[in-house]
Design an enzyme around this catalytic site. Structure first.
Site, mmCIF file in Angstrom:
data_model
loop_
_atom_site.group_PDB
_atom_site.id
_atom_site.type_symbol
_atom_site.label_atom_id
_atom_site.label_comp_id
_atom_site.label_asym_id
_atom_site.label_seq_id
_atom_site.Cartn_x
_atom_site.Cartn_y
_atom_site.Cartn_z
ATOM 1 C CD GLU A 258 -5.372 -4.291 1.008
ATOM 2 O OE1 GLU A 258 -4.053 -4.633 0.309
ATOM 3 O OE2 GLU A 258 -6.029 -3.447 0.122
ATOM 4 C CG HIS A 281 -3.539 -3.674 -3.120
ATOM 5 N ND1 HIS A 281 -3.660 -3.168 -2.157
ATOM 6 C CD2 HIS A 281 -3.347 -2.973 -4.160
ATOM 7 C CE1 HIS A 281 -3.220 -1.922 -2.167
ATOM 8 N NE2 HIS A 281 -3.049 -1.597 -3.611
HETATM 9 N N1 LIG Z 1 -5.053 -0.730 -6.831
HETATM 10 C C1 LIG Z 1 -3.735 -0.446 -6.965
HETATM 11 O O1 LIG Z 1 -2.968 -1.660 -7.157
HETATM 12 C C2 LIG Z 1 -3.343 0.740 -7.150
HETATM 13 C C3 LIG Z 1 -1.968 1.269 -7.690
HETATM 14 C C4 LIG Z 1 -1.836 2.452 -7.805
HETATM 15 C C5 LIG Z 1 -2.529 3.436 -7.136
HETATM 16 N N2 LIG Z 1 -3.350 2.988 -6.345
HETATM 17 C C6 LIG Z 1 -4.099 4.165 -5.714
HETATM 18 O O2 LIG Z 1 -5.076 4.909 -6.511
HETATM 19 C C7 LIG Z 1 -4.905 6.098 -5.814
HETATM 20 C C8 LIG Z 1 -4.787 7.267 -6.978
HETATM 21 O O3 LIG Z 1 -3.437 7.229 -7.331
HETATM 22 P P1 LIG Z 1 -2.878 8.332 -8.400
HETATM 23 O O4 LIG Z 1 -1.437 8.011 -8.737
HETATM 24 O O5 LIG Z 1 -3.949 8.581 -9.435
HETATM 25 O O6 LIG Z 1 -2.835 9.578 -7.321
HETATM 26 P P2 LIG Z 1 -2.724 11.158 -7.374
HETATM 27 O O7 LIG Z 1 -2.290 11.557 -6.446
HETATM 28 O O8 LIG Z 1 -2.081 11.449 -8.536
HETATM 29 O O9 LIG Z 1 -4.183 11.622 -7.760
HETATM 30 C C9 LIG Z 1 -5.013 11.565 -6.502
HETATM 31 C C10 LIG Z 1 -6.294 12.662 -6.584
HETATM 32 O O10 LIG Z 1 -7.026 12.710 -5.563
HETATM 33 C C11 LIG Z 1 -7.476 14.019 -5.286
HETATM 34 N N3 LIG Z 1 -8.182 13.850 -3.953
HETATM 35 C C12 LIG Z 1 -7.555 13.625 -2.810
HETATM 36 N N4 LIG Z 1 -8.585 13.684 -1.700
HETATM 37 C C13 LIG Z 1 -9.710 14.164 -2.328
HETATM 38 C C14 LIG Z 1 -10.992 13.963 -1.865
HETATM 39 N N5 LIG Z 1 -11.324 13.752 -0.765
HETATM 40 N N6 LIG Z 1 -11.796 14.226 -2.859
HETATM 41 C C15 LIG Z 1 -11.483 14.547 -4.353
HETATM 42 N N7 LIG Z 1 -10.105 14.383 -4.784
HETATM 43 C C16 LIG Z 1 -9.255 13.931 -3.751
HETATM 44 C C17 LIG Z 1 -6.156 14.762 -5.126
HETATM 45 O O11 LIG Z 1 -6.239 16.228 -5.226
HETATM 46 C C18 LIG Z 1 -5.670 14.279 -6.607
HETATM 47 O O12 LIG Z 1 -5.983 14.995 -7.549
HETATM 48 C C19 LIG Z 1 -4.096 6.303 -4.775
HETATM 49 O O13 LIG Z 1 -4.836 5.805 -3.523
HETATM 50 C C20 LIG Z 1 -3.252 5.094 -4.926
HETATM 51 O O14 LIG Z 1 -2.684 4.557 -3.867
HETATM 52 C C21 LIG Z 1 -3.918 1.729 -6.145
#
Ligand SMILES: NC(=O)c1ccc[n+]([C@@H]2O[C@H](COP(=O)([O-])OP(=O)(O)OC[C@H]3O[C@@H](n4cnc5c(N)ncnc54)[C@H](O)[C@@H]3O)[C@@H](O)[C@H]2O)c1
Length: 399
Positions: A258, A281
């Protein structure tokens, strides 16, 4: 009690800390290492976003600093090991933008199902192309959520409210929300989903998780959304599957590489493809999320400074204590070695004090014990505790 908030943190944080008795200085910009070294003596709470680096040198020159609040998601900008060594608590706001991400994803799923990117582009080019071809409702379609954590579960609830069927796959044992159905493998989810949306975290094993094999296993004409992490998707493979028509559309908010700064050029093999939404993003970037972050992190800083709670600290052991309403509280941060709790309790017993409640947690090299007592610990005992070779700091609060 002074708090320094940098990088234009939402005013709700200023209000919240002032209401708790803090003198708050709010700056619109970040400070360099040298500027921080100069500014921090006398400051007990520091609030930053992602552009301020709190280095070991900064921490070494901040004698009054109790805690750093990262008013954002990431904490890479803070030297966490140095903060822990000095007993400085670090907090962030990992969940404050959950709803914002969910709303963007829902909007994108509907936009893709109606092929809005193409229609919008044509209208701006002056072309009237009224047609229902390839345009679908999302009601009754199956959404496959990969990663059923904070964002995945909330997306599940909102998608069901739109009449979508929800299936999910998570490597951890997550309970289903509403009528969602758990899939025992990713392949099972890919085979039946009309839309696949990724919400997994950035653990190293997830790099390259989604490539040619996974796209091939998706239903023909299914859609794909990634607002999780850029590095989990092979964008070249996605491009091939979109060009072949196997994938009917995609919305991507995160990318393997990015641009660093505002206005920098953006390169991706997905640029220029039909029915592909590309966003910079911004999944979690809303005014509401900023306000929520301001409220959440300032609350954590205040509960730590005023009550000794380390709940949701990213570096210190988590001891979640409520506001002290009567009596006296003692917080002792120490190295995680055997016998510390026994010696503390010996001291309390020696002065005949009645412990009302006590909580201990350890994390790596450090332990933290909070003791509520009817009487204040004597000055002599506090000095002995503070001087003990395994002590990092001792703090007391009285109701
Ligand atoms: N686009 C954006 O601006 C933005 C904003 C916030 C969060 N995010 C991203 O969104 C994602 C999710 O955030 P969250 O707060 O829900 O995280 P979280 O930690 O609450 O949930 C992630 C889930 O993914 C599961 N997981 C991990 N690896 C896996 C796999 N290979 N297969 C299946 N399940 C798997 C974990 O067990 C967990 O339940 C993160 O990567 C975070 O960085 C992006």
């Amino acid at each position: 009690m002074k708090a320094l908030l940098l990088e234009n943190i939402h005013p709700v944080a200023v209000e919240s800390l002032e209401a708790k008795g803090y003198e708050v200085e709010l700056l619109a910009r970040s400070l360099s290492e040298d500027e921080l070294v100069e500014a921090l003596p006398g400051v007990s709470l520091l609030g930053i976003r992602s552009n301020t680096n709190v280095t070991g040198k900064v921490l070494a020159n901040a004698p009054d600093l109790l805690a750093v609040g990262c008013f954002c998601i990431g904490t890479n900008q803070v030297d966490l090991a140095a903060a822990t060594e000095r007993g400085v608590a670090v907090f962030n706001a990992p969940y404050s933008n959950t709803r914002s991400v969910v709303e963007l994803v829902i909007g994108e799923i509907i936009a893709l199902a109606r092929r809005l990117p193409e229609k919008i582009e044509k209208m701006h080019a002056g072309v009237w192309d009224k047609s229902a071809k390839g345009s679908h409702e999302v009601r009754g379609r199956t959404l496959g959520i990969v990663g059923y954590g904070n964002i995945g579960t909330q997306l599940s609830t909102v998608a069901e409210a739109l009449g979508m069927r929800v299936v999910f796959f998570d490597t951890a044992d997550r309970p289903a929300h509403g009528n969602a159905r758990r899939m025992s493998t990713l392949d099972e989810l890919l085979a039946i989903s009309d839309v696949v949306s990724l919400h997994i975290d950035g653990r190293p094993g997830n790099a390259g998780l989604f490539g040619h094999e996974q796209f091939s296993k998706m239903k023909p004409r299914a859609m794909f959304v990634n607002a999780a992490r850029g590095m989990v998707v092979d964008t070249e493979s996605l491009r091939e599957h979109i060009l072949s028509g196997h994938i009917a559309g995609a919305a991507m908010d995160v990318f393997p590489v990015e641009p660093k700064a505002q206005g920098d050029p953006f390169e991706s093999p997905l640029r220029g493809l039909d029915n592909v939404i590309l966003t910079p993003h911004v999944g979690g970037s809303t005014q509401e999320a900023q306000e929520e972050i301001g409220w959440f992190v300032s609350g954590k800083l205040a509960s730590f400074a005023l009550h000794g709670s380390t709940a949701l600290s990213v570096n210190l052991p988590a001891v979640n204590v409520p506001e002290l309403r009567t009596g006296h509280r003692l917080g002792f941060l120490h190295r995680n070695v055997p016998g510390v709790l026994a010696r503390l309790n010996e001291m309390l017993a020696e002065q005949g004090d009645n412990v009302v409640q006590q909580q201990l947690a350890t994390r790596g090299e450090v332990g933290y014990v909070v003791t509520d007592a009817a009487q204040p610990l004597s000055a002599g005992s506090l000095e002995r505790l503070a001087a003990s070779e395994n002590g990092l700091w001792v703090r007391t609060w009285s109701a």
